[in-house]
Design an enzyme around this catalytic site. Structure first.
Site, PDB file in Angstrom:
ATOM      1  N   SER A 170       0.866  -1.179   0.000  1.00 40.81           N
ATOM      2  CA  SER A 170       0.000   0.000   0.000  1.00 40.81           C
ATOM      3  C   SER A 170       0.891   1.213   0.000  1.00 40.81           C
ATOM      4  CB  SER A 170      -0.904   0.011   1.240  1.00 40.81           C
ATOM      5  OG  SER A 170      -1.781   1.116   1.212  1.00 40.81           O
ATOM      6  N   ARG A 217      -0.459  -4.139  -6.835  1.00 44.75           N
ATOM      7  CA  ARG A 217      -1.630  -4.739  -6.191  1.00 44.75           C
ATOM      8  C   ARG A 217      -2.882  -4.074  -6.726  1.00 44.75           C
ATOM      9  NH1 ARG A 217      -4.366  -8.181  -4.575  1.00 44.75           N
ATOM     10  NH2 ARG A 217      -4.749  -8.944  -2.477  1.00 44.75           N
ATOM     11  N   THR A 252      -6.873   1.141   4.977  1.00 39.81           N
ATOM     12  CA  THR A 252      -6.409   0.389   6.145  1.00 39.81           C
ATOM     13  C   THR A 252      -7.302   0.620   7.351  1.00 39.81           C
ATOM     14  OG1 THR A 252      -4.131   0.508   5.338  1.00 39.81           O
ATOM     15  CG2 THR A 252      -4.438  -0.051   7.652  1.00 39.81           C
ATOM     16  N   CYS A 312      -0.624  -6.486 -17.215  1.00 40.48           N
ATOM     17  CA  CYS A 312       0.106  -7.211 -16.169  1.00 40.48           C
ATOM     18  C   CYS A 312       1.395  -6.458 -15.843  1.00 40.48           C
ATOM     19  CB  CYS A 312       0.431  -8.629 -16.617  1.00 40.48           C
ATOM     20  SG  CYS A 312       1.516  -9.488 -15.439  1.00 40.48           S
ATOM     21  N   CYS A 335       4.543 -13.925 -11.239  1.00 35.81           N
ATOM     22  CA  CYS A 335       3.289 -13.325 -10.757  1.00 35.81           C
ATOM     23  C   CYS A 335       3.449 -12.645  -9.405  1.00 35.81           C
ATOM     24  CB  CYS A 335       2.209 -14.404 -10.676  1.00 35.81           C
ATOM     25  SG  CYS A 335       0.611 -13.801 -10.107  1.00 35.81           S
ATOM     26  N   CYS A 366      -1.178  -9.657  -8.019  1.00 33.62           N
ATOM     27  CA  CYS A 366      -1.938  -8.396  -7.998  1.00 33.62           C
ATOM     28  C   CYS A 366      -3.393  -8.600  -8.388  1.00 33.62           C
ATOM     29  CB  CYS A 366      -1.269  -7.351  -8.886  1.00 33.62           C
ATOM     30  SG  CYS A 366      -1.503  -7.594 -10.664  1.00 33.62           S
ATOM     31  N   CYS A 405      -5.133  -9.469 -13.871  1.00 30.17           N
ATOM     32  CA  CYS A 405      -5.579 -10.288 -15.009  1.00 30.17           C
ATOM     33  C   CYS A 405      -6.971 -10.865 -14.765  1.00 30.17           C
ATOM     34  CB  CYS A 405      -4.584 -11.413 -15.277  1.00 30.17           C
ATOM     35  SG  CYS A 405      -4.219 -12.456 -13.855  1.00 30.17           S
TER      36      CYS A 405
END
Length: 544
Positions: A56, A301, A337, A489, A513, A516, A519
């Site tokens: 984050s 993310r 958060t 991606c 990968c 995140c 896709c």
């Protein structure tokens, strides 16, 4: 029905070791202790350690943290950098204009943090209360009782070969049974997606809409470091019809977190969020921060941006949803958060009420408490700001000002959200974007970036990125949209090979990968399904 798996019994099982999952575990233990009860709690985290997969910005409000731990400062919570100056800039290609900071983006009283390190600290608090935490174990399957209620989860099998068959080091997964299972998987949870369908949790809710956040951590020249400085931008390099913007946060120790968020409802199939982020760093108002510095980490993310109107039903027999897996994020604030943690606190109280009532399998006290909470009110008041950007950047900013100052978040209407995958356009209808080559100093390619994320997967396991139909990537995605998966991606997982020979085929580099989930969200045909790989696989983010 599997007979080769051992089972462990708990009162509460929590899937996910982010701020929501850890806060739920802590609250259950705190409240049980107050009541003189013994409640067993187990938490599973698919990352190799707590914080390994957390990403984050991050600036956090301490409201929910103070409810969980009024003495958080004395306990040594890693909130070291109080928010200082807020800057909100409109970027054109060569210049920048300072805009008034919207009230939601005022950060007085907040802290700039590494969310990964904050979660590591929460994990220590949870373990001290008696929570059993198992990092490196991915919850791969939801288990059900004969009456259809959730019984718990099973972790994934280890040691499968690429063909899905047991190899020489095969170990079956473990079943974790619970009276209440809390799903805190974060954005676009793979088990949550199954629960949506099984219990019709999205009936009556708008589609969820998402953004992709791409972030780097830099160590910069001490002469340029301003601890507490917070810079947000809109405008260049994005076109006015694409939702998104940047963040730049000065932490302690000459560290700067910089990132870019782009709404996944963008239309141009040639757009690459990663390349837009790299281009942003070259802006005259931005590049100076990084000259003479060095990039030390990278990650990406997806985040849930649908807000109030996209919230699903939160409870079902035997379990419930919390945090970003449910969609608790305040888009104008660019913060989730505090919302994730508050949803967890309310959910934990609801779980304890359900455990005390033998006749109830559903924690109905949780959504009831949510409706009376500041969390509900905060989410409701900003519900129209993100969808207003359907009118472009200027229209969205103008509406946001009217909604905030004139209606104070209580306009007599609620705008609708849409599915992101339906928004992408035909490749022939949009101009290709010529992105500059990376210089390796300020801008970089994807593979060198993935290297900094310390991403790794056991290479002999089945690919966790599944295609419903092997033909669709070429017959539809490539033919109609120009293979947008090779651009959206941020880790170079998807490649088109054989193009020059006139025999294009999709190659999936699952090893790269970053988890995140972009896709799974943006694929125009919804043909790509993200599933959990073996536990411990994926990124290992330091200080992100």
């Amino acid at each position: 029905m599997r007979t080769d798996r051992d089972a462990m019994e708990y009162d509460v099982v929590i899937v996910g070791g982010g701020p929501a999952g850890l806060s739920a575990a802590i609250r259950v233990k705190q409240q049980a202790e107050k009541a003189g009860q013994e409640v067993s709690v187990c938490l599973l985290e698919k990352g190799s350690e707590i914080g390994a997969h957390i990403l984050s910005g991050a600036v956090i409000e301490t409201r929910a943290l103070a409810e969980l731990f009024p003495d958080w400062q004395e306990r040594g919570a890693p909130l070291h950098t109080p928010a200082g100056e807020d800057r909100f800039l409109w970027l054109s290609e060569g210049g920048a204009s300072k805009l008034p900071t919207p009230p939601q983006m005022s950060n007085h009283g907040n802290y700039i943090v590494s969310l990964g390190n904050f979660c590591r600290w929460l994990g220590e608090q949870a373990e001290a209360l008696g929570v059993e935490i198992y990092p490196g174990f991915a919850a791969a399957e939801v288990l059900y009782h004969e009456d259809g209620s959730v019984k718990g989860v099973a972790t994934g099998d280890l040691g499968l070969g690429k063909d899905g068959q047991p190899g020489p080091n095969f170990q079956p997964g473990m079943e974790l049974h619970a009276r209440q299972t809390v799903f805190a998987e974060g954005c676009r949870g793979s088990l949550t997606r199954e629960l949506f369908e099984r219990f019709n949790l999205r009936d009556g809710a708008d589609p969820q809409t998402y953004g992709i956040g791409i972030k780097e951590l830099w160590e910069i020249d001490p002469a340029k470091h301003q601890p507490g400085l917070i810079v947000h931008t809109v405008g260049w390099p994005l076109s006015s019809d694409t939702y998104g913007g940047s963040f730049l946060y000065h932490l302690e120790n000459n560290l700067v977190a910089v990132g870019f968020v782009i709404g996944l409802d963008y239309k141009n199939p040639w757009l690459s969020p990663f390349e837009e982020f790299q281009r942003y760093k070259t802006h005259p108002s931005i590049r100076g921060f990084f000259e003479g510095g060095r990039r030390i980490s990278y990650g990406a993310r997806a985040l849930s941006e649908g807000g109030y109107q996209s919230l699903p039903k939160l409870t079902f027999p035997g379990g419930l949803l919390i945090g970003d897996t449910a969609g608790f994020l305040n888009v104008p604030k660019i913060k989730g958060t505090h919302m994730a943690m508050q949803s967890a606190i309310l959910a934990a109280d609801g779980v304890l009420a359900a455990l005390a009532d033998e006749s109830s399998k559903e924690a109905v006290a949780y959504p009831a408490a949510l409706k009376q909470s500041w969390l509900h009110d905060e989410l409701y008041r900003v519900r129209n700001i993100r969808p207003a950007f359907k009118w472009g950047l200027l229209g969205g900013l103008a509406y946001g000002a009217i909604d905030t100052f004139l209606f104070r978040g209580k306009a007599p209407w609620t705008m609708a959200q849409h599915d992101d995958h339906t928004q992408i356009g035909d490749k022939a209808a949009y101009p290709k974007i010529a992105y500059p080559k990376p210089d390796g100093v300020l801008t970089f390619d994807r593979l060198s970036s993935v290297f900094l994320s310390a991403t790794n997967h056991e290479e002999h396991q089945p690919c966790h990125l599944r295609l419903k139909d092997e033909a669709v990537p070429i017959s539809v995605n490539y033919a109609k949209y120009g293979a947008p998966e090779t651009r959206y991606c941020p880790a170079g997982v998807y490649e088109i090979l054989g193009e020059e020979e006139g025999n294009p085929r999709l190659q999936i580099n699952g090893q790269n990968c970053l988890h995140c989930k972009t896709c799974d969200i943006k694929d125009p045909t919804q043909n790509i399904v993200w599933t959990v790989p073996e536990g411990g696989g994926g990124p290992n983010y330091p200080n992100m």
